[in-house]
Write a protein that holds these residues in place. Structure first.
Motif, short mmCIF file in Angstrom:
data_model
loop_
_atom_site.label_atom_id
_atom_site.label_comp_id
_atom_site.label_asym_id
_atom_site.label_seq_id
_atom_site.Cartn_x
_atom_site.Cartn_y
_atom_site.Cartn_z
N ASN A 1 -7.87 42.59 1.99
CA ASN A 1 -7.62 43.14 0.66
C ASN A 1 -7.88 44.64 0.67
O ASN A 1 -8.85 45.10 1.26
N GLU B 1 2.13 38.35 -0.95
CA GLU B 1 1.17 37.25 -1.10
C GLU B 1 1.77 36.05 -1.84
O GLU B 1 1.21 35.60 -2.85
N HIS C 1 -3.35 38.12 3.17
CA HIS C 1 -4.63 38.57 3.71
C HIS C 1 -5.26 37.44 4.53
O HIS C 1 -6.37 37.56 5.00
#
Ligand SMILES: Nc1ncnc2c1ncn2[C@@H]1O[C@H](COP(=O)(O)OP(=O)(O)O)[C@@H](O)[C@H]1O
Ligand SMILES: [Mg+2]
Length: 318
Positions: A40, A157, A189
């Motif tokens: 992140n 994401e 991530h």
């Protein structure tokens, strides 16, 4: 194809500028799934926003199929993107949301039914998007991305917060798009997700490229492995292997009983034969591979903005 050159984004900060993306170069090739991986805050979303012309680079360039995306006349036909699945009017039905988007890009309304079917939302197309679960919202976002049948697809994401069924669906869908020859660029991530989805990896940390290679290469370069050896005469076995130029480390066994050797530089068959040639006994001979998750953590350890253990302390100090 997506091509970034010396791509840089700085955001003004109270003590000067914060570099979110720090002069990166990469190419996303068609016909495969490229995973954009980083912890992140690494700069993934900022990079994707620059690809889409939503953020202007501070310096450097990024092009989609040879030109700047912002210059495209019918953007949805050039590139399909899912950046924020919640950017949908909650009171509008899934079908109306897609109709409105299609109209704005000169796409025939018949395409709306096609993409609803593509993502499996036909049966709920008349329901208000505000009532959709996270997974349904994600599918609607992907349907919108596919409206213009674009050759390039960018998903930020896409599996965040999805259940295993939804994750599997996104994975299969991404694979299908790549097999059709499209350029597919997907951020995450989480290494575990990427390892199942991507053929190629671009790993980013603190705005810089840490790795740009195939998944197979990443594994052999970064996922360390060793051979675990247990034997009654451990010291003797260790010496014998060292004499064959293996690197040998003696550690307390994970099971808490006795010790074990961790051997690198000699594979399991060679170890077994060397030990047998001396008439010694082995109790265990196992190839141990660190997971890709471990490899990713090790690679990005220095580039994580706040480590879990210190973040709480820093928060408390403020
Ligand atoms: N609009 C913005 N203003 C200021 N800083 C930003 C902005 N967007 C992102 N950043 C900062 O840029 C860095 C990269 O963020 P982001 O691209 O969202 O990372 P990622 O998507 O990899 O988690 C972070 O440090 C973030 O705080
Ligand atoms: Mg992000």
């Amino acid at each position: 194809m997506i091509r970034a050159h010396a791509l840089t984004k700085r955001f003004p900060d109270k003590d000067g500028d914060r570099v979110a993306v720090d002069g990166i170069d990469f190419v996303v090739e068609p016909g495969r799934v490229t995973g954009f991986l980083g912890p992140n805050g690494a700069g993934k979303s900022t990079t994707m926003r620059m690809i889409l012309g939503l953020d202007a680079p501070t310096s450097g360039t990024v092009s989609v199929n040879g030109h700047r995306y912002a210059a495209a006349r019918a953007p949805l036909r050039e590139i399909g993107a899912l950046l924020d699945a919640h950017a949908i009017h909650p009171g509008r039905s899934a079908r109306d949301h897609l109709r409105w988007m299609a109209a704005s890009n000169g796409i025939p309304t018949t395409r709306v039914g096609e993409v609803l079917e593509l993502v499996g939302l036909e049966s709920v197309a008349g329901q208000r998007a505000g009532k959709f679960s996270l997974g349904m919202g994600q599918r609607l976002g992907i349907a919108a991305a596919m409206l213009g049948d674009p050759p390039v697809v960018v998903l930020d994401e896409p599996v965040n917060g999805l259940d295993p069924e939804g994750i599997r669906w996104v994975r299969t869908f991404a694979r299908q798009l790549a097999d059709e020859g499209r350029t597919v660029f997907i951020s995450s991530h989480l290494m575990s997700e990427m390892s199942l989805m991507a053929d190629h990896l671009v790993v980013i940390g603190r705005g810089r490229i840490l790795a740009d290679c195939s998944m197979a290469e990443f594994m052999s370069d970064h996922a360390a492995s060793y051979v675990r050896v247990k034997a009654p005469a451990l010291t003797e076995v260790g010496r014998l292997l060292q004499a064959r130029d293996a690197e040998v480390e003696m550690v307390a066994s994970g099971t808490g009983r006795g010790s074990e050797l961790r051997v690198t530089g000699l594979d399991a068959p060679a170890i077994g034969e060397a030990v047998a040639a001396q008439g010694l006994v082995l109790h265990e001979l196992t190839l141990v591979r660190s997971s890709l998750e471990d490899a990713f953590m090790a690679l990005t350890a220095d580039s994580v903005e706040f480590h879990a253990s210190t973040a709480a302390l820093e928060g408390a100090g403020r």
